[in-house]
Motif scaffolding. Structure first.
Motif, mmCIF file in Angstrom:
data_model
loop_
_atom_site.group_PDB
_atom_site.id
_atom_site.type_symbol
_atom_site.label_atom_id
_atom_site.label_comp_id
_atom_site.label_asym_id
_atom_site.label_seq_id
_atom_site.Cartn_x
_atom_site.Cartn_y
_atom_site.Cartn_z
ATOM 1 N N ILE A 85 0.841 -1.211 0.000
ATOM 2 C CA ILE A 85 0.000 0.000 0.000
ATOM 3 C C ILE A 85 0.872 1.255 0.000
ATOM 4 O O ILE A 85 0.607 2.218 -0.728
ATOM 5 C CB ILE A 85 -0.945 -0.009 1.220
ATOM 6 C CG1 ILE A 85 -1.923 -1.181 1.104
ATOM 7 C CG2 ILE A 85 -1.693 1.305 1.342
ATOM 8 C CD1 ILE A 85 -2.821 -1.359 2.307
ATOM 9 N N SER A 86 1.925 1.241 0.805
ATOM 10 C CA SER A 86 2.810 2.417 0.874
ATOM 11 C C SER A 86 3.485 2.688 -0.457
ATOM 12 O O SER A 86 3.652 3.848 -0.853
ATOM 13 C CB SER A 86 3.867 2.201 1.961
ATOM 14 O OG SER A 86 3.271 1.960 3.187
ATOM 15 N N THR A 149 6.173 3.903 6.509
ATOM 16 C CA THR A 149 6.759 3.530 5.212
ATOM 17 C C THR A 149 6.433 4.566 4.150
ATOM 18 O O THR A 149 7.264 4.869 3.286
ATOM 19 C CB THR A 149 6.227 2.152 4.780
ATOM 20 O OG1 THR A 149 6.366 1.238 5.856
ATOM 21 C CG2 THR A 149 7.002 1.623 3.594
ATOM 22 N N PHE A 150 5.238 5.110 4.210
ATOM 23 C CA PHE A 150 4.835 6.135 3.238
ATOM 24 C C PHE A 150 5.777 7.345 3.295
ATOM 25 O O PHE A 150 6.235 7.834 2.261
ATOM 26 C CB PHE A 150 3.392 6.565 3.533
ATOM 27 C CG PHE A 150 2.964 7.796 2.805
ATOM 28 C CD1 PHE A 150 2.650 7.743 1.461
ATOM 29 C CD2 PHE A 150 2.887 9.021 3.471
ATOM 30 C CE1 PHE A 150 2.266 8.883 0.782
ATOM 31 C CE2 PHE A 150 2.508 10.157 2.800
ATOM 32 C CZ PHE A 150 2.203 10.099 1.454
ATOM 33 N N GLY A 151 6.053 7.825 4.493
ATOM 34 C CA GLY A 151 6.949 8.978 4.629
ATOM 35 C C GLY A 151 8.336 8.691 4.098
ATOM 36 O O GLY A 151 8.936 9.510 3.382
ATOM 37 N N PHE A 152 8.845 7.506 4.414
ATOM 38 C CA PHE A 152 10.197 7.132 3.986
ATOM 39 C C PHE A 152 10.270 6.950 2.465
ATOM 40 O O PHE A 152 11.158 7.486 1.793
ATOM 41 C CB PHE A 152 10.593 5.840 4.708
ATOM 42 C CG PHE A 152 11.841 5.205 4.189
ATOM 43 C CD1 PHE A 152 13.081 5.767 4.449
ATOM 44 C CD2 PHE A 152 11.795 4.044 3.431
ATOM 45 C CE1 PHE A 152 14.235 5.188 3.975
ATOM 46 C CE2 PHE A 152 12.937 3.451 2.944
ATOM 47 C CZ PHE A 152 14.163 4.022 3.223
ATOM 48 N N LEU A 153 9.300 6.202 1.922
ATOM 49 C CA LEU A 153 9.362 5.891 0.495
ATOM 50 C C LEU A 153 9.071 7.108 -0.385
ATOM 51 O O LEU A 153 9.673 7.268 -1.441
ATOM 52 C CB LEU A 153 8.365 4.773 0.170
ATOM 53 C CG LEU A 153 8.812 3.341 0.452
ATOM 54 C CD1 LEU A 153 7.749 2.358 0.008
ATOM 55 C CD2 LEU A 153 10.134 3.041 -0.245
ATOM 56 N N TRP A 198 14.377 0.551 -3.571
ATOM 57 C CA TRP A 198 13.835 1.213 -2.383
ATOM 58 C C TRP A 198 12.657 0.439 -1.787
ATOM 59 O O TRP A 198 12.506 0.358 -0.561
ATOM 60 C CB TRP A 198 13.393 2.640 -2.727
ATOM 61 C CG TRP A 198 14.522 3.608 -2.786
ATOM 62 C CD1 TRP A 198 14.976 4.272 -3.888
ATOM 63 C CD2 TRP A 198 15.372 4.023 -1.709
ATOM 64 N NE1 TRP A 198 16.051 5.064 -3.572
ATOM 65 C CE2 TRP A 198 16.307 4.932 -2.244
ATOM 66 C CE3 TRP A 198 15.437 3.706 -0.365
ATOM 67 C CZ2 TRP A 198 17.295 5.534 -1.460
ATOM 68 C CZ3 TRP A 198 16.423 4.295 0.423
ATOM 69 C CH2 TRP A 198 17.322 5.200 -0.129
ATOM 70 N N THR A 199 11.839 -0.153 -2.637
ATOM 71 C CA THR A 199 10.677 -0.891 -2.129
ATOM 72 C C THR A 199 11.112 -2.157 -1.402
ATOM 73 O O THR A 199 10.597 -2.469 -0.317
ATOM 74 C CB THR A 199 9.731 -1.248 -3.290
ATOM 75 O OG1 THR A 199 9.393 -0.049 -4.001
ATOM 76 C CG2 THR A 199 8.453 -1.888 -2.770
ATOM 77 N N PHE A 200 12.061 -2.884 -1.976
ATOM 78 C CA PHE A 200 12.554 -4.092 -1.303
ATOM 79 C C PHE A 200 13.274 -3.740 0.001
ATOM 80 O O PHE A 200 13.148 -4.456 1.001
ATOM 81 C CB PHE A 200 13.499 -4.862 -2.235
ATOM 82 C CG PHE A 200 12.773 -5.689 -3.263
ATOM 83 C CD1 PHE A 200 11.392 -5.714 -3.318
ATOM 84 C CD2 PHE A 200 13.469 -6.460 -4.164
ATOM 85 C CE1 PHE A 200 10.715 -6.475 -4.260
ATOM 86 C CE2 PHE A 200 12.806 -7.232 -5.109
ATOM 87 C CZ PHE A 200 11.428 -7.228 -5.154
ATOM 88 N N PHE A 201 14.042 -2.664 -0.042
ATOM 89 C CA PHE A 201 14.723 -2.226 1.180
ATOM 90 C C PHE A 201 13.702 -1.884 2.263
ATOM 91 O O PHE A 201 13.864 -2.242 3.444
ATOM 92 C CB PHE A 201 15.595 -1.009 0.865
ATOM 93 C CG PHE A 201 16.339 -0.469 2.051
ATOM 94 C CD1 PHE A 201 17.238 -1.258 2.756
ATOM 95 C CD2 PHE A 201 16.138 0.841 2.472
ATOM 96 C CE1 PHE A 201 17.920 -0.752 3.851
ATOM 97 C CE2 PHE A 201 16.809 1.351 3.566
ATOM 98 C CZ PHE A 201 17.703 0.554 4.259
#
Length: 263
Positions: A85-86, A149-153, A198-201
């Motif tokens: 979702i993020s 996760t949203f903020g980071f990604l 970035w998503t896998f991380f």
């Protein structure tokens, strides 16, 4: 004969170093004094700490492994759903936040402000706030994971989008490409490797975060670790910690293999 100018410059650099060292020393000493922390005490008690762990946490008790399986699956699914979702939300907001893509400055600034606000609140604070609002449960952990996760990604995606070469986008614009064509033929192909990385991380981070969230009552394997420690069932808690470490290592291994296969 040395140049007087270079001598003065060297003296100024030396003075800056001494002032910096002095300031850092004062700040460090003041911090220990203000917090009333004695750095010697932890060193002296270190043997007792190892003795306590050795006597109470070992050998780990895996007798309840079958009852842990549902929690392990729950922790994994938290990370999967939270990351999924993020990643979708962050891609949209990353487009709106990237300077090279979104020319409307007020929108970029507003999005950046919202994302910065969300990103700078630690995940445990989000979980604690949401527990007060929604009560203890899996949904709380999932929402906290998505927000963090949203903020980071979003920030990571936006920075990567800004690094996409302008020349390629300009060439597409020169051919009369529409915004949708720019997105499909210019931005997404160039952004795809960074998006995967970035998503896998983020997924790896979320596996660890899912276990921490459980400690504030938000579900997952962490809640069982916390429960066992509170009940002084240290050997059961140690078994869960070992399972968690193995889970994280296996996740990292699988993600690395998957990343190499895709890219």
């Amino acid at each position: 004969m040395d140049n007087p100018g270079s001598i003065v410059l060297a003296q100024q650099k030396s003075l800056k170093k001494r002032v910096t060292v002095a300031l850092l020393s004062v700040i460090g000493i003041y911090s220990f004094v203000y917090l009333q922390v004695d750095p010697i005490t932890p060193l002296l008690t270190l043997p007792n700490v190892f003795l306590f762990f050795g006597e109470n946490f070992f050998p780990p008790n895996f007798n309840g492994f079958s009852s842990y399986i549902s929690l392990i699956v729950q922790t994994l699914l938290f990370a999967v759903v939270g990351t999924y979702i993020s990643a979708v939300l962050s891609f949209v907001f990353g487009l709106l936040m990237a300077e090279s893509i979104n020319p409307i400055a007020p929108v970029r600034i507003a999005i950046r402000f919202i994302v910065s606000f969300i990103r700078n609140i630690p995940i445990l604070v989000w979980a604690s706030l949401l527990v007060y609002i929604f009560g203890i449960g899996n949904m709380v952990g999932l929402i906290a994971l998505i927000l963090a996760t949203f903020g980071f990604l979003t920030r990571s995606y936006a920075e990567e989008m800004n690094n996409i070469a302008d020349s390629k986008l300009e060439a597409l614009k020169a051919t009369g490409a529409t915004p949708a064509q720019l997105l499909v033929h210019g931005i997404i192909p160039a952004f795809f490797p960074a998006w995967i990385n970035w998503t896998f991380f983020s997924f790896e981070i979320n596996i660890r975060a899912s276990s921490i969230l459980g400690m504030v009552g938000a579900g997952g394997i962490g809640i069982m670790i916390q429960t066992n420690i509170r009940l002084f069932k240290y050997q059961e808690a140690m078994a869960l910690i070992i399972i968690l470490v193995i889970l994280v290592l296996l996740t990292e291994f699988c993600v690395n293999k998957l990343r190499k296969w895709i890219l």
